[in-house]
Enzyme design. Structure first.
Site, PDB file in Angstrom:
ATOM      1  N   PRO A  37       3.054  -7.775 -19.468  1.00 29.56           N
ATOM      2  CA  PRO A  37       3.255  -7.762 -18.011  1.00 29.56           C
ATOM      3  C   PRO A  37       2.397  -6.696 -17.357  1.00 29.56           C
ATOM      4  CG  PRO A  37       5.094  -6.699 -19.124  1.00 29.56           C
ATOM      5  CD  PRO A  37       4.242  -7.305 -20.205  1.00 29.56           C
ATOM      6  N   MET A  38       1.709  -7.065 -16.275  1.00 26.08           N
ATOM      7  CA  MET A  38       0.881  -6.125 -15.530  1.00 26.08           C
ATOM      8  C   MET A  38       1.114  -6.313 -14.042  1.00 26.08           C
ATOM      9  SD  MET A  38      -2.721  -6.238 -17.658  1.00 26.08           S
ATOM     10  CE  MET A  38      -2.648  -8.016 -17.990  1.00 26.08           C
ATOM     11  N   SER A  39       1.376  -5.218 -13.351  1.00 28.79           N
ATOM     12  CA  SER A  39       1.671  -5.258 -11.923  1.00 28.79           C
ATOM     13  C   SER A  39       0.487  -5.785 -11.128  1.00 28.79           C
ATOM     14  CB  SER A  39       2.024  -3.843 -11.446  1.00 28.79           C
ATOM     15  OG  SER A  39       2.286  -3.835 -10.065  1.00 28.79           O
ATOM     16  N   CYS A  69       7.189   1.416 -17.502  1.00 27.91           N
ATOM     17  CA  CYS A  69       6.270   1.746 -16.401  1.00 27.91           C
ATOM     18  C   CYS A  69       6.291   3.245 -16.132  1.00 27.91           C
ATOM     19  CB  CYS A  69       6.666   0.990 -15.138  1.00 27.91           C
ATOM     20  SG  CYS A  69       5.562   1.339 -13.743  1.00 27.91           S
ATOM     21  N   LYS A  72      11.052  -3.828 -22.862  1.00 28.72           N
ATOM     22  CA  LYS A  72       9.719  -3.279 -23.128  1.00 28.72           C
ATOM     23  C   LYS A  72       9.786  -1.787 -22.853  1.00 28.72           C
ATOM     24  CE  LYS A  72       4.768  -4.107 -22.590  1.00 28.72           C
ATOM     25  NZ  LYS A  72       4.246  -2.766 -22.348  1.00 28.72           N
ATOM     26  N   ASN A 130       2.009  -2.932 -28.780  1.00 29.54           N
ATOM     27  CA  ASN A 130       1.210  -2.997 -27.556  1.00 29.54           C
ATOM     28  C   ASN A 130       0.435  -1.694 -27.382  1.00 29.54           C
ATOM     29  OD1 ASN A 130       2.052  -2.593 -24.078  1.00 29.54           O
ATOM     30  ND2 ASN A 130       0.297  -3.712 -24.865  1.00 29.54           N
ATOM     31  N   GLY A 131      -0.854  -1.839 -27.061  1.00 26.58           N
ATOM     32  CA  GLY A 131      -1.658  -0.657 -26.783  1.00 26.58           C
ATOM     33  C   GLY A 131      -3.032  -0.723 -27.410  1.00 26.58           C
ATOM     34  N   ASP A 132      -4.066  -0.654 -26.588  1.00 23.98           N
ATOM     35  CA  ASP A 132      -5.464  -0.563 -27.033  1.00 23.98           C
ATOM     36  C   ASP A 132      -5.958  -1.786 -27.791  1.00 23.98           C
ATOM     37  OD1 ASP A 132      -5.372   1.943 -25.902  1.00 23.98           O
ATOM     38  OD2 ASP A 132      -5.225   3.017 -27.805  1.00 23.98           O
ATOM     39  N   ARG A 159      -4.846  -5.057 -21.005  1.00 22.44           N
ATOM     40  CA  ARG A 159      -6.153  -4.910 -20.359  1.00 22.44           C
ATOM     41  C   ARG A 159      -7.249  -5.728 -21.034  1.00 22.44           C
ATOM     42  NH1 ARG A 159      -6.139   1.553 -20.152  1.00 22.44           N
ATOM     43  NH2 ARG A 159      -4.900   1.259 -22.050  1.00 22.44           N
TER      44      ARG A 159
END
Length: 363
Positions: free
Chosen positions: A42-44, A126, A165, A226-228, A251
């Site tokens: 999820p990304m704002s 967040c 999350k 999750n991450g990188d 990303r």
């Protein structure tokens, strides 16, 4: 939401999608099923249904909505309620809510059920100041004594799976993700996605995958790492040797929209995605955005950022970016984009994955 027919992908692009998608393996995380272990995080201001649905079409195993305020839902805010929109073709979608009050979250979760998501997800990761100062997002990690009641109240209000999350902890002195997971297990949470950074790290430094692997190995619940995970090569390495049950990409897909498919490519595959493919998916995203809203200015803003991200690392991307930002009209923006992508001889990208990218708090 008015559902319209979209322009079909070309036979060539659809063939690539179908070929690579067949290599995916369905997974179950608790009682929630996904088309593959590679999920969109999820990304704002990004993960509304246009981008989510496009990513599902491009090999993503499942998606989660952008974080949605429980208070905005309960107040009946029009913009917030639109964020609950799910396209009929979305197959593996969860709605993520944020808030500090268990009762307010439970009430909002009941409203979210009307959109028919597969699961309700609680945002506990967040790090953005305006979210944290109100006691929600990653601030929920600070006092674990309240989490049992928090989870139970929300779970009792819904008849679909509840997930969370989180981050590894608030800061380096308070790494408490293991404790949070065990509380979640006791209250019937189905799975946990963990961003491998603390709140104080924001999006800086490196995700702590050593910790994520240790947590996943010991966890009583399925863990999503999750991450990188910024490139297909990194994702493939993680998938080949990990204790995590699944992975969330945030990303990475913004600059490589084909990353979910490319993560299933083998060394002897001759498949490659072309500039024409980039134009086709850009056009598809545009058509979905027109279903999502009829506000041309909103569509322009949404399209402009994705177009720039899609073009990152391609030939003359800097000059193209400057041209796009100077263009005030949506129709002209799309024409310039079409001309740019179709003028390229190759879609080979040159991106320095070590450079900071979008560290202001979308995820």
């Amino acid at each position: 939401m008015e559902i319209k027919q979209v322009t079909p992908f070309s036979k060539d692009l659809q063939g690539k999608i179908d070929f690579l998608s067949k290599r995916r393996t369905e997974i179950n995380l608790g009682s929630v099923s996904f088309a593959s272990p590679l999920l969109l995080a999820p990304m704002s201001n990004i993960c509304a249904f246009p981008f989510r649905l496009l990513m599902e079409e491009l090999g993503c195993g499942g998606t989660v909505s952008e974080l949605i305020s429980c208070h905005g839902i309960n107040y009946g805010n029009e913009k917030t309620l639109r964020m609950l929109s799910i396209h009929p073709d979305e197959k593996n979608i969860g709605i993520q809510l944020f808030g500090e009050s268990a009762e307010s979250m439970a009430l909002a979760a009941k409203v979210a059920l009307e959109s028919r998501p597969k699961f309700i997800d609680i945002n506990m990761g967040c790090p953005v100041r305006k979210v944290v100062t109100k006691g929600s997002g990653s601030a929920l990690l600070k006092d674990t004594s309240k989490l049992g009641h928090f989870f139970k109240t929300i779970k009792d209000a819904i008849d679909i799976p509840l997930t969370i999350k989180i981050r590894t902890g608030w800061d380096d002195d308070q790494i408490n993700c293991k404790e949070v997971i065990h509380i979640a297990k006791e209250e019937g949470v189905e799975f946990v996605a963990i961003h491998g950074r603390t709140r104080t790290q924001q999006y800086k430094g490196r995700a702590n995958w050593e910790l994520l692997e240790q947590v996943a190995k010991e966890s009583p619940l399925p863990i999503i790492g999750n991450g990188d995970l910024h490139s297909a090569s990194i994702v493939k390495k993680r998938m080949s040797n990990s204790n995590c049950d699944a992975f969330m990409l945030a990303r990475g897909p913004l600059r490589d929209p084909f990353i979910f498919l490319e993560s299933y490519k083998e060394d002897d595959d001759k498949i490659s995605f072309t500039p024409s493919d980039y134009w086709e998916i850009t056009r598809r995203l545009f058509e979905y955005n027109k279903m999502y809203t009829d506000r041309e200015r909103t569509i322009l803003i949404m399209m402009r950022k994705h177009i720039i991200w899609f073009a990152a690392g391609l030939s003359n991307a800097g000059q193209f970016r400057n041209t796009i930002f100077k263009c005030p009209e949506l129709e002209d923006t799309m024409k310039i984009t079409e001309d740019y992508f179709l003028s390229l001889s190759s879609a080979n990208k040159k991106i320095n994955e070590d450079e900071a990218f979008m560290t202001s708090g979308h995820g």
